[in-house]
Design an enzyme around this catalytic site. Structure first.
Site, mmCIF file in Angstrom:
data_model
loop_
_atom_site.group_PDB
_atom_site.id
_atom_site.type_symbol
_atom_site.label_atom_id
_atom_site.label_comp_id
_atom_site.label_asym_id
_atom_site.label_seq_id
_atom_site.Cartn_x
_atom_site.Cartn_y
_atom_site.Cartn_z
ATOM 1 N N HIS A 58 51.464 -13.067 52.081
ATOM 2 C CA HIS A 58 50.309 -12.203 51.793
ATOM 3 C C HIS A 58 50.400 -10.943 52.642
ATOM 4 O O HIS A 58 50.203 -10.963 53.859
ATOM 5 C CB HIS A 58 48.996 -12.936 52.099
ATOM 6 C CG HIS A 58 47.781 -12.156 51.669
ATOM 7 N ND1 HIS A 58 47.013 -12.501 50.584
ATOM 8 C CD2 HIS A 58 47.209 -11.034 52.175
ATOM 9 C CE1 HIS A 58 46.021 -11.644 50.441
ATOM 10 N NE2 HIS A 58 46.125 -10.734 51.408
ATOM 11 N N HIS A 60 50.016 -6.268 52.295
ATOM 12 C CA HIS A 60 49.660 -5.077 51.520
ATOM 13 C C HIS A 60 50.614 -3.955 51.937
ATOM 14 O O HIS A 60 50.322 -3.172 52.833
ATOM 15 C CB HIS A 60 48.202 -4.685 51.768
ATOM 16 C CG HIS A 60 47.214 -5.659 51.222
ATOM 17 N ND1 HIS A 60 46.612 -5.501 49.984
ATOM 18 C CD2 HIS A 60 46.731 -6.813 51.735
ATOM 19 C CE1 HIS A 60 45.805 -6.524 49.759
ATOM 20 N NE2 HIS A 60 45.859 -7.338 50.813
ATOM 21 N N GLN A 153 41.927 -3.914 43.491
ATOM 22 C CA GLN A 153 41.215 -3.786 44.762
ATOM 23 C C GLN A 153 39.725 -3.507 44.591
ATOM 24 O O GLN A 153 38.891 -4.015 45.349
ATOM 25 C CB GLN A 153 41.851 -2.654 45.583
ATOM 26 C CG GLN A 153 41.119 -2.281 46.865
ATOM 27 C CD GLN A 153 41.296 -3.290 47.968
ATOM 28 O OE1 GLN A 153 42.321 -3.322 48.624
ATOM 29 N NE2 GLN A 153 40.299 -4.130 48.186
ATOM 30 N N HIS A 211 42.599 -12.880 46.297
ATOM 31 C CA HIS A 211 41.717 -12.758 47.452
ATOM 32 C C HIS A 211 40.441 -13.509 47.070
ATOM 33 O O HIS A 211 39.760 -13.129 46.113
ATOM 34 C CB HIS A 211 41.371 -11.300 47.720
ATOM 35 C CG HIS A 211 42.500 -10.483 48.266
ATOM 36 N ND1 HIS A 211 43.700 -10.304 47.609
ATOM 37 C CD2 HIS A 211 42.586 -9.751 49.418
ATOM 38 C CE1 HIS A 211 44.475 -9.518 48.336
ATOM 39 N NE2 HIS A 211 43.833 -9.168 49.440
ATOM 40 N N GLU A 214 36.548 -13.888 50.694
ATOM 41 C CA GLU A 214 36.856 -13.256 51.978
ATOM 42 C C GLU A 214 35.578 -12.653 52.554
ATOM 43 O O GLU A 214 35.375 -11.449 52.591
ATOM 44 C CB GLU A 214 37.933 -12.179 51.807
ATOM 45 C CG GLU A 214 38.440 -11.630 53.127
ATOM 46 C CD GLU A 214 39.423 -10.487 52.959
ATOM 47 O OE1 GLU A 214 39.881 -9.973 53.987
ATOM 48 O OE2 GLU A 214 39.720 -10.092 51.806
ATOM 49 N N ASP A 310 49.062 -10.110 56.143
ATOM 50 C CA ASP A 310 48.050 -9.290 55.488
ATOM 51 C C ASP A 310 48.249 -7.796 55.695
ATOM 52 O O ASP A 310 48.426 -7.053 54.737
ATOM 53 C CB ASP A 310 46.654 -9.712 55.935
ATOM 54 C CG ASP A 310 45.554 -9.246 54.977
ATOM 55 O OD1 ASP A 310 45.881 -8.738 53.898
ATOM 56 O OD2 ASP A 310 44.368 -9.406 55.309
ATOM 57 N N TRP A 316 42.558 -1.469 57.603
ATOM 58 C CA TRP A 316 41.900 -2.732 57.949
ATOM 59 C C TRP A 316 42.327 -3.284 59.301
ATOM 60 O O TRP A 316 41.590 -4.021 59.923
ATOM 61 C CB TRP A 316 42.192 -3.770 56.863
ATOM 62 C CG TRP A 316 41.615 -3.395 55.545
ATOM 63 C CD1 TRP A 316 40.338 -3.622 55.093
ATOM 64 C CD2 TRP A 316 42.280 -2.695 54.483
ATOM 65 N NE1 TRP A 316 40.179 -3.114 53.831
ATOM 66 C CE2 TRP A 316 41.353 -2.540 53.425
ATOM 67 C CE3 TRP A 316 43.576 -2.203 54.314
ATOM 68 C CZ2 TRP A 316 41.678 -1.906 52.229
ATOM 69 C CZ3 TRP A 316 43.902 -1.566 53.130
ATOM 70 C CH2 TRP A 316 42.955 -1.430 52.102
#
Length: 427
Positions: A58, A60, A153, A211, A214, A310, A316
Site C-alpha cells: 500500500h 501512493h 481519491q 481504503h 480510515e 502508505d 499526509w
C-alpha cells in the site's frame, strides 16, 4: 553444474542456518547446506539473513516527495492532506510525477523493496497520475514489480466524473480496483460504491484494494459490506481492505462478529502503521487512541495481514525513507506484538504476507522461483527489525542491483572475512 551466483552460509527467514543458495539464469536452482559446485560469483553471507525482497502492499507513488507543494499540512490531518493534494493536481505535470516516482523507486530498491502496490488517483480528467505511473511501471519493470490501483481519491460517487475516469484508467492498463467508501457523502453512498466497484472487479477478473474505514468513527463499517460483496461475487482471496482504523474504536461484541466474516471472505487486511498512528485520534484528548487496526485479533482470526508504508514526504506524511523494517517495527510496537513469534511474524507482514496480498508468483527463496533476494546485516528477522538492518546486497533475477556497505559496528569485528570471494568479481 556451474552456477551464475552462489550465496553460501546464509540464515533464512524460517530459521534454517548455514544454507547455500545456487542460482542460474535468474532462477533459484538449489537451497541446501554445503553446495560443492562452483559459480561465476560466490558470496559468503557469513551467517547473515538472506530474505526475499520486501513487499509494500500500500503506497501512493503519484504523490510521493511532493511535501510542501503547494504548502505544508498545518493541521496534520487526513482531510487537510486530501485538500492539499487537490490543490496540487492541476498544477503538476506528468513529468513532475514521473521524476518524483522514479526517485522513490531508486530509493526503494536500494532499501530491498522488490514489489510495490501503488494507488493512483483517477479524479483528474487529464489522468496525469495514471499516465505517469503507467510509464513508471514500464521503466522500473527490470528491477521492481509495480502494481497500480485505480483510486477515486475524491469518492466514486462524490466526484461526478470519478466512475468514468476509473473505467478509463482500467482500460489504459491499471491492474487493481480501488475505492474510498468512508469519503462518500453518506454511509449509504459508501456502501453503494463498494457494491459497484466489486461488481466491476468481478466482471473484469481484477483484484480489489479499498481504503476502508480510515477514520476514528466506530460506526464506519464499510469493511463489513466489502466482505459481504466479496462472498456474494466469489472474489475470495482477491480483495484487500486497507487501513481499517475504525476497527480500533468499534464495540468489542460487533468485532467478535466481524472478524469471522472477514476470515470467511478471505479478505486481506493492510494496516499502515506509520501513517495510521500519525493521522488517527486527532480529535481525542487523553487517553488517545493508537489508531492502528486490531492486528493481533485479525491475525488470530486467520486473516492475512500485510503492513504497508502508505506515504513518504507528501501532504499526509512528512517523514519516511522507504524502509519496510521501519514499518514492521512500528506495527510491532503499536500492536504490542511482543512475543518472539509475533516479532518474527512482523517480518512476514512485510514479506510473504504482503506478497500474497499482491498475488506475486515465484516469490520466496525456494527452488524454481526467481532469484530475487536481499542480504541483510542481521542474523534473524527479529534482529533485522531491531537494528533496521543494512541491506548489504539486493539481487534481482540473480543480478546484483544494489549494494550498501556494512555498518561501522560490524566492520570493526576482528577476524571477519570478506563477504565476496576475492577470486571472483562482483559485477
Amino acid at each position: 553444474m556451474n552456477f551464475d551466483l552462489l550465496i553460501k552460509n546464509a540464515c533464512l527467514q524460517d530459521g534454517r542456518k548455514n544454507i547455500d543458495v545456487g542460482c542460474s539464469e535468474g532462477t533459484i536452482i538449489a537451497v541446501q547446506p554445503n553446495i560443492k559446485q562452483s559459480a561465476s560469483l560466490v558470496i559468503d553471507a557469513q551467517g547473515q539473513l538472506l530474505s526475499p525482497p520486501f513487499v509494500d502492499p500500500h503506497f501512493h507513488m503519484d504523490s510521493t516527495l511532493s511535501l510542501g507543494q503547494p504548502r505544508m499540512n498545518i493541521s496534520g490531518t487526513l482531510l487537510e492532506g486530501i485538500a492539499l493534494w487537490g490543490e496540487l493536481k492541476p498544477k503538476q505535470s506528468v513529468d513532475d510525477i514521473i521524476k518524483r516516482a522514479m526517485h522513490y523507486c531508486d530509493l526503494a530498491v536500494a532499501m530491498g523493496i522488490g514489489a510495490i502496490r501503488s494507488h493512483v488517483d483517477v479524479c483528474d480528467d487529464e489522468l496525469k497520475s495514471v499516465t505517469a505511473m503507467l510509464e513508471v511501471r514500464r521503466l522500473v519493470a527490470p528491477y521492481l514489480d509495480l502494481q497500480l490501483v485505480a483510486f477515486p481519491q475524491d469518492g466514486l460517487l462524490r466526484d461526478p466524473k470519478a466512475h468514468a475516469n476509473l473505467i478509463r484508467a482500467l482500460d489504459m492498463g491499471v491492474d487493481v480496483i480501488g475505492g474510498i467508501p468512508h469519503f462518500e457523502r453518506t454511509m449509504q453512498d459508501g456502501a453503494s460504491s463498494v457494491k459497484i466497484l466489486c461488481e466491476l472487479a468481478a466482471a473484469r477478473g481484477l483484484r480489489v484494494d479499498m481504503h476502508c474505514d480510515e477514520s476514528d468513527d466506530p460506526h464506519s463499517r464499510h469493511v463489513e459490506t466489502l466482505a459481504s460483496e466479496t462472498l456474494r461475487l466469489g472474489l475470495q482471496g482477491r480483495v484487500a481492505g486497507s487501513h481499517l482504523t475504525s476497527m480500533h474504536s468499534m464495540d468489542n461484541y460487533y468485532v467478535s462478529k466481524l472478524l469471522p466474516l472477514l476470515a470467511e471472505a478471505e479478505l486481506h487486511a493492510i494496516p499502515n502503521p506509520l501513517i495510521n498512528i500519525m493521522l488517527q485520534g486527532r480529535h481525542d484528548n487523553y487517553p488517545k487512541r493508537r489508531g492502528q487496526t486490531r492486528v493481533p485479533e485479525l491475525k488470530a482470526a486467520g486473516v492475512n495481514v500485510g503492513f504497508g508504508s502508505d506515504c513518504m514526504m507528501d501532504p499526509w506524511y512528512s517523514m519516511g525513507r522507504a524502509d519496510m523494517l521501519d514499518v514492521a517495527s512500528m506495527g510491532m510496537h503499536v500492536g504490542q506484538l511482543s512475543s518472539r513469534a509475533d516479532m518474527t511474524w512482523c517480518f512476514d507482514a512485510v514479506t510473504y504476507n504482503s506478497a500474497a496480498i499482491m498475488g506475486l508468483q515465484d516469490y520466496g527463496i525456494v527452488e524454481g522461483h526467481q532469484a530475487n533476494m536481499v542480504l541483510l546485516q542481521a542474523t534473524d528477522p527479529i534482529e533485522a527489525i531491531r537494528l533496521k538492518a543494512t541491506r548489504l546486497m539486493v539481487f534481482r533475477k540473480a543480478q546484483l542491483i544494489a549494494q550498501t556497505p556494512a555498518s561501522h559496528t560490524q566492520l570493526q569485528l576482528p577476524g571477519r572475512p570478506s563477504m565476496v570471494d576475492p577470486a571472483k568479481t562482483l559485477l
